[in-house]
Design a protein around this motif. Sequence first.
Motif, PDB file in Angstrom:
ATOM      1  N   VAL A  26      -2.327   8.582   9.385  1.00 21.52           N
ATOM      2  CA  VAL A  26      -2.472   9.135   8.249  1.00 21.52           C
ATOM      3  C   VAL A  26      -1.175  10.267   8.304  1.00 21.52           C
ATOM      4  N   MET A  27      -0.522  10.437   7.232  1.00 14.47           N
ATOM      5  CA  MET A  27       0.900  10.969   7.180  1.00 14.47           C
ATOM      6  C   MET A  27       1.314  12.036   5.954  1.00 14.47           C
ATOM      7  N   GLN A  28       2.264  12.695   6.102  1.00 14.95           N
ATOM      8  CA  GLN A  28       2.725  13.577   5.086  1.00 14.95           C
ATOM      9  C   GLN A  28       4.302  13.028   5.242  1.00 14.95           C
ATOM     10  N   GLY A  29       4.965  12.766   4.315  1.00 15.66           N
ATOM     11  CA  GLY A  29       6.425  12.672   4.331  1.00 15.66           C
ATOM     12  C   GLY A  29       6.665  11.051   4.046  1.00 15.66           C
ATOM     13  N   ASP A  30       6.074   9.941   4.065  1.00 15.23           N
ATOM     14  CA  ASP A  30       6.269   8.778   4.044  1.00 15.23           C
ATOM     15  C   ASP A  30       6.312   8.381   2.726  1.00 15.23           C
ATOM     16  N   HIS A  31       5.686   8.978   1.826  1.00 18.09           N
ATOM     17  CA  HIS A  31       5.859   9.028   0.427  1.00 18.09           C
ATOM     18  C   HIS A  31       6.286  10.411  -0.022  1.00 18.09           C
ATOM     19  N   PRO A  32       6.972  10.385  -1.103  1.00 17.68           N
ATOM     20  CA  PRO A  32       7.575  11.733  -1.632  1.00 17.68           C
ATOM     21  C   PRO A  32       6.697  12.678  -2.041  1.00 17.68           C
ATOM     22  N   SER A  33       5.527  12.363  -2.516  1.00 18.80           N
ATOM     23  CA  SER A  33       4.672  13.394  -3.045  1.00 18.80           C
ATOM     24  C   SER A  33       3.250  13.452  -2.594  1.00 18.80           C
ATOM     25  N   LEU A  34       2.940  12.329  -2.036  1.00 17.08           N
ATOM     26  CA  LEU A  34       1.414  12.065  -1.783  1.00 17.08           C
ATOM     27  C   LEU A  34       1.255  11.909  -0.329  1.00 17.08           C
ATOM     28  N   PRO A  35      -0.012  12.478   0.219  1.00 26.62           N
ATOM     29  CA  PRO A  35      -0.404  12.257   1.638  1.00 26.62           C
ATOM     30  C   PRO A  35      -0.718  10.706   1.631  1.00 26.62           C
ATOM     31  N   SER A  36      -0.362   9.996   2.800  1.00 20.14           N
ATOM     32  CA  SER A  36      -0.719   8.587   2.820  1.00 20.14           C
ATOM     33  C   SER A  36      -1.335   8.230   4.062  1.00 20.14           C
ATOM     34  N   VAL A  37      -1.811   6.950   3.854  1.00 20.85           N
ATOM     35  CA  VAL A  37      -2.175   6.178   4.935  1.00 20.85           C
ATOM     36  C   VAL A  37      -0.985   5.006   5.326  1.00 20.85           C
ATOM     37  N   SER A  38      -0.274   5.325   6.424  1.00 21.20           N
ATOM     38  CA  SER A  38       0.846   4.384   6.742  1.00 21.20           C
ATOM     39  C   SER A  38       0.648   3.326   7.639  1.00 21.20           C
ATOM     40  N   VAL A  39       0.911   2.353   7.332  1.00 21.75           N
ATOM     41  CA  VAL A  39       0.852   1.003   8.106  1.00 21.75           C
ATOM     42  C   VAL A  39       2.369   0.673   8.668  1.00 21.75           C
ATOM     43  N   TYR A  40       2.423   0.810  10.016  1.00 24.31           N
ATOM     44  CA  TYR A  40       3.678   0.448  10.527  1.00 24.31           C
ATOM     45  C   TYR A  40       3.588  -1.024  10.885  1.00 24.31           C
ATOM     46  N   PHE A  41       4.182  -1.988  10.247  1.00 30.61           N
ATOM     47  CA  PHE A  41       4.151  -3.237  10.745  1.00 30.61           C
ATOM     48  C   PHE A  41       5.122  -3.533  12.009  1.00 30.61           C
ATOM     49  N   GLN A  42       4.828  -4.552  12.940  1.00 26.43           N
ATOM     50  CA  GLN A  42       5.744  -4.680  14.014  1.00 26.43           C
ATOM     51  C   GLN A  42       6.551  -5.892  13.688  1.00 26.43           C
ATOM     52  N   GLY A  43       7.945  -5.739  13.702  1.00 28.87           N
ATOM     53  CA  GLY A  43       9.002  -6.882  13.464  1.00 28.87           C
ATOM     54  C   GLY A  43       9.924  -6.622  12.363  1.00 28.87           C
ATOM     55  N   ARG A  70      -9.150  -8.265   9.324  1.00 33.39           N
ATOM     56  CA  ARG A  70     -10.364  -7.646   8.641  1.00 33.39           C
ATOM     57  C   ARG A  70     -10.339  -6.477   9.294  1.00 33.39           C
ATOM     58  N   HIS A  71      -9.911  -6.129  10.640  1.00 32.99           N
ATOM     59  CA  HIS A  71      -9.994  -4.633  11.218  1.00 32.99           C
ATOM     60  C   HIS A  71      -9.068  -3.934  10.561  1.00 32.99           C
ATOM     61  N   LEU A  72      -8.036  -4.725  10.465  1.00 31.67           N
ATOM     62  CA  LEU A  72      -6.900  -3.634   9.644  1.00 31.67           C
ATOM     63  C   LEU A  72      -7.270  -3.266   8.448  1.00 31.67           C
ATOM     64  N   VAL A  73      -7.880  -3.900   7.474  1.00 29.41           N
ATOM     65  CA  VAL A  73      -8.354  -3.834   6.115  1.00 29.41           C
ATOM     66  C   VAL A  73      -9.508  -2.623   6.420  1.00 29.41           C
ATOM     67  N   GLU A  74     -10.363  -2.959   7.115  1.00 32.24           N
ATOM     68  CA  GLU A  74     -11.729  -1.901   7.372  1.00 32.24           C
ATOM     69  C   GLU A  74     -10.884  -0.522   7.766  1.00 32.24           C
ATOM     70  N   HIS A  75     -10.133  -0.561   8.821  1.00 30.58           N
ATOM     71  CA  HIS A  75      -9.639   0.718   9.190  1.00 30.58           C
ATOM     72  C   HIS A  75      -8.711   1.564   8.191  1.00 30.58           C
ATOM     73  N   THR A  76      -7.980   0.592   7.359  1.00 32.20           N
ATOM     74  CA  THR A  76      -7.013   1.222   6.414  1.00 32.20           C
ATOM     75  C   THR A  76      -8.090   1.849   5.348  1.00 32.20           C
ATOM     76  N   ILE A  77      -9.320   1.194   4.744  1.00 34.22           N
ATOM     77  CA  ILE A  77     -10.015   1.583   3.768  1.00 34.22           C
ATOM     78  C   ILE A  77     -10.740   3.095   4.174  1.00 34.22           C
ATOM     79  N   ALA A  78     -11.146   2.939   5.430  1.00 36.22           N
ATOM     80  CA  ALA A  78     -11.751   4.135   6.091  1.00 36.22           C
ATOM     81  C   ALA A  78     -10.809   5.404   6.048  1.00 36.22           C
ATOM     82  N   LYS A  79      -9.573   5.132   6.372  1.00 28.99           N
ATOM     83  CA  LYS A  79      -8.629   6.436   6.258  1.00 28.99           C
ATOM     84  C   LYS A  79      -8.273   6.817   4.912  1.00 28.99           C
ATOM     85  N   LEU A  80      -8.352   5.767   3.907  1.00 30.44           N
ATOM     86  CA  LEU A  80      -7.985   6.116   2.612  1.00 30.44           C
ATOM     87  C   LEU A  80      -9.073   6.933   1.873  1.00 30.44           C
TER      88      LEU A  80
END
Length: 204
Positions: A26-43, A70-80
């Motif tokens: 969970v971040m502030q700053g990756d979006h210009p105006s909204l708090p975000s759930v930020s997913v940093y992909f590797q590569g 599926r774990h990524l989806v579930e974790h993302t939805i929970a954070k949102l």
Amino acid sequence: MEQKGQVAELFSSLMFDEPLLRVLRVMQGDHPSLPSVSVYFQGCDAFPKCLGCHNPETWEFDERFAIDFRHLVEHTIAKLRLLLSTYDKVALVLLGGEPLSVRNRRFAYMLAKTVKEIFQEQVVVLVYSWRSPKDLLELDIPLDYFDEYVLGRYMKKYHRDGFPASANQMYLTKEELFKILEILKNKSKVQKVDIKKGDVLCNC
């Protein structure tokens, strides 16, 4: 029909593969105006890499970072859901690394699609990419579920404190991007017609 078939093929292929994920937070700053759930992909498939990149640790396509989709989806939805218990509107931000690399783009698309179908306008999906609008014409995934884009390489000489971090980068809504893509498509068609006409003239 063609797009539905494309989406079905993408989804079925996810059953046998895993995204490369560096971190989800969970971040502030990756979006210009909204708090975000930020997913940093590797590569990152940019070559050469961007001088002064903020996340050089995400460059390598390291399979040790592969996780169950599926774990990524579930974790993302929970954070949102957690963010939406406090805010009326939030963002899902896809960055890295490079979320639109061949290795990760199917997962970025399906994650965005799932989130938009669940939360609709409550969640804005922003994707970062070193690619230009012209490069996006070559992608083998639909762009429908990405709401906003930050496009272009980070260039240290154009660094600024504002958003985006590099003055040469483009911050676009989906509607703005689609207008640009339409112009590029039409320009490409005109160029092909001109080349064909030129060939005919040369043969005379």
